[in-house]
Scaffold this motif. Structure first.
Motif, PDB file in Angstrom:
ATOM      1  N   PRO A 164       0.843  -1.204   0.000  1.00 38.52           N
ATOM      2  CA  PRO A 164       0.000   0.000   0.000  1.00 38.52           C
ATOM      3  C   PRO A 164       0.877   1.253   0.000  1.00 38.52           C
ATOM      4  O   PRO A 164       2.042   1.216   0.428  1.00 38.52           O
ATOM      5  CB  PRO A 164      -0.788  -0.124   1.310  1.00 38.52           C
ATOM      6  CG  PRO A 164      -0.737  -1.579   1.661  1.00 38.52           C
ATOM      7  CD  PRO A 164       0.575  -2.076   1.156  1.00 38.52           C
ATOM      8  N   PRO A 165       0.351   2.383  -0.461  1.00 34.18           N
ATOM      9  CA  PRO A 165       1.167   3.598  -0.587  1.00 34.18           C
ATOM     10  C   PRO A 165       1.709   4.130   0.736  1.00 34.18           C
ATOM     11  O   PRO A 165       2.677   4.879   0.739  1.00 34.18           O
ATOM     12  CB  PRO A 165       0.215   4.606  -1.242  1.00 34.18           C
ATOM     13  CG  PRO A 165      -1.152   4.046  -1.056  1.00 34.18           C
ATOM     14  CD  PRO A 165      -1.005   2.565  -1.018  1.00 34.18           C
ATOM     15  N   THR A 166       1.114   3.744   1.861  1.00 28.68           N
ATOM     16  CA  THR A 166       1.604   4.221   3.162  1.00 28.68           C
ATOM     17  C   THR A 166       2.838   3.449   3.636  1.00 28.68           C
ATOM     18  O   THR A 166       3.426   3.810   4.648  1.00 28.68           O
ATOM     19  CB  THR A 166       0.509   4.118   4.231  1.00 28.68           C
ATOM     20  OG1 THR A 166       0.023   2.778   4.270  1.00 28.68           O
ATOM     21  CG2 THR A 166      -0.640   5.071   3.925  1.00 28.68           C
ATOM     22  N   LEU A 167       3.215   2.407   2.902  1.00 31.98           N
ATOM     23  CA  LEU A 167       4.383   1.607   3.277  1.00 31.98           C
ATOM     24  C   LEU A 167       5.502   1.797   2.266  1.00 31.98           C
ATOM     25  O   LEU A 167       5.256   2.064   1.094  1.00 31.98           O
ATOM     26  CB  LEU A 167       4.017   0.118   3.354  1.00 31.98           C
ATOM     27  CG  LEU A 167       2.881  -0.274   4.297  1.00 31.98           C
ATOM     28  CD1 LEU A 167       2.705  -1.790   4.306  1.00 31.98           C
ATOM     29  CD2 LEU A 167       3.118   0.248   5.712  1.00 31.98           C
ATOM     30  N   ALA A 168       6.722   1.654   2.735  1.00 30.96           N
ATOM     31  CA  ALA A 168       7.908   1.735   1.879  1.00 30.96           C
ATOM     32  C   ALA A 168       8.714   0.453   2.052  1.00 30.96           C
ATOM     33  O   ALA A 168       8.527  -0.290   3.027  1.00 30.96           O
ATOM     34  CB  ALA A 168       8.756   2.943   2.251  1.00 30.96           C
TER      35      ALA A 168
END
Length: 301
Positions: A164-168
């Motif tokens: 998801p975009p909140t994770l790197a």
């Protein structure tokens, strides 16, 4: 002197009042204490008066014979020293947490990482960061992603970078896939195994729910060799998959690290075909403080 409530007292006493008082308690001389504190004597006298007013007790007696601690002053001195020491310790701990030298790291991992250097990595990190508590949680990739999103993990070691975009994430390492066979399988004595030769075999695969990317990847490897694997069983952990193979319940394709799992009855053979390698990534929340995470990643070498 009038008494004050604890909240009112805290609002009126500053750390400098405690430091001034302790200097006076040691020197028992306003002039020497002021010199030690690099200030003039009148502000020191005013600060002591303010402290006594806030405390509600006389702490020092001053007369022609000099300065003496009152009984209340003797009692207050010990408490003031403890307060300052506690504050300094709290500051030191805060700096250590911010720098990654102290704290608690909740680390998720997939089973293969235990066979690919994670214990040595943990040992190196704990040796250089003895004040950091590491909490290990073994989860499949999908459950680790969910735990990161729910702020139940600080760092995840998993098999996918589709996040998801909140994770790197960042790549850690890759390794070859191998055919995992029962030791009674005819191909167990071969130097390598052609994936297509397993097309009529029952397959045991990693759970689609546990790691959709990994499951799909192995399916695609087989499809490229002209067949769709006949799925017999699924496991939520790789060791479960290998254990089922060892019992003769099917064959599988697994990361090479599981050769070192020590499960009797399972044989690992290189694949004859050139296929994409198994990859492991570190993942984290983008909004998380980086110091402890970065310190742990750096300890891998």
């Amino acid at each position: 002197m009038s008494t004050s409530t604890p909240s009112a007292l805290l609002s009126r006493v500053e750390l400098r009042h405690l430091r001034y008082f302790l200097a006076l308690a040691e020197e028992l001389h306003f002039g020497r204490a002021a010199q030690r504190l690099a200030m003039s004597q009148p502000p020191l006298s005013v600060a002591l008066q303010q402290l006594e007013a806030a405390v509600g007790a006389r702490l020092l007696d001053r007369d022609s014979k000099g300065v003496r601690l009152t009984p209340a002053g003797v009692s207050f001195r010990a408490s003031a020293q403890a307060l300052l020491m506690g504050f300094e310790e709290a500051c030191a701990q805060a700096r250590e947490v911010e720098s990654g030298e102290r704290g608690r790291l909740r680390l998720g991992f997939v089973g293969s990482t235990m066979l690919h250097g994670l214990p040595d990595w943990l040992q190196a990190f704990q040796a250089s960061h003895p004040r950091v508590e590491v909490v290990l949680v073994e989860l499949n990739s999908q459950d680790q992603i969910a735990a990161l999103l729910q702020e139940e993990l600080d760092l995840a070691l998993l098999h996918t970078d589709r996040l998801p975009p909140t994770l790197a994430s960042q790549p850690l390492y890759d390794e070859p896939f191998m055919a995992c066979l029962p030791d009674t399988h005819p191909a167990a004595r071969k130097r390598s195994v052609a994936l297509a030769s397993l097309s009529d075999q029952p397959f045991i695969l990693f759970s689609r729910r546990g790691s959709p990317d990994y499951h799909a990847h192995i399916i695609e490897m087989c499809r490229q060799q002209g067949f769709y694997p006949r799925l017999q069983h699924e496991g939520r952990h790789w060791l479960s998959v290998v254990s089922l193979v060892a019992r003769g319940l099917g064959v599988s394709i697994v990361p090479a690290a599981f050769r070192d799992a020590g499960i009797q009855g399972a044989v690992f053979k290189p694949l004859a075909e050139t296929v994409e390698r198994s990859r492991v990534f570190a993942a984290w929340r983008r909004d998380a403080a980086p110091a402890l995470r970065d310190a742990f990643l750096a300890a891998r070498g």
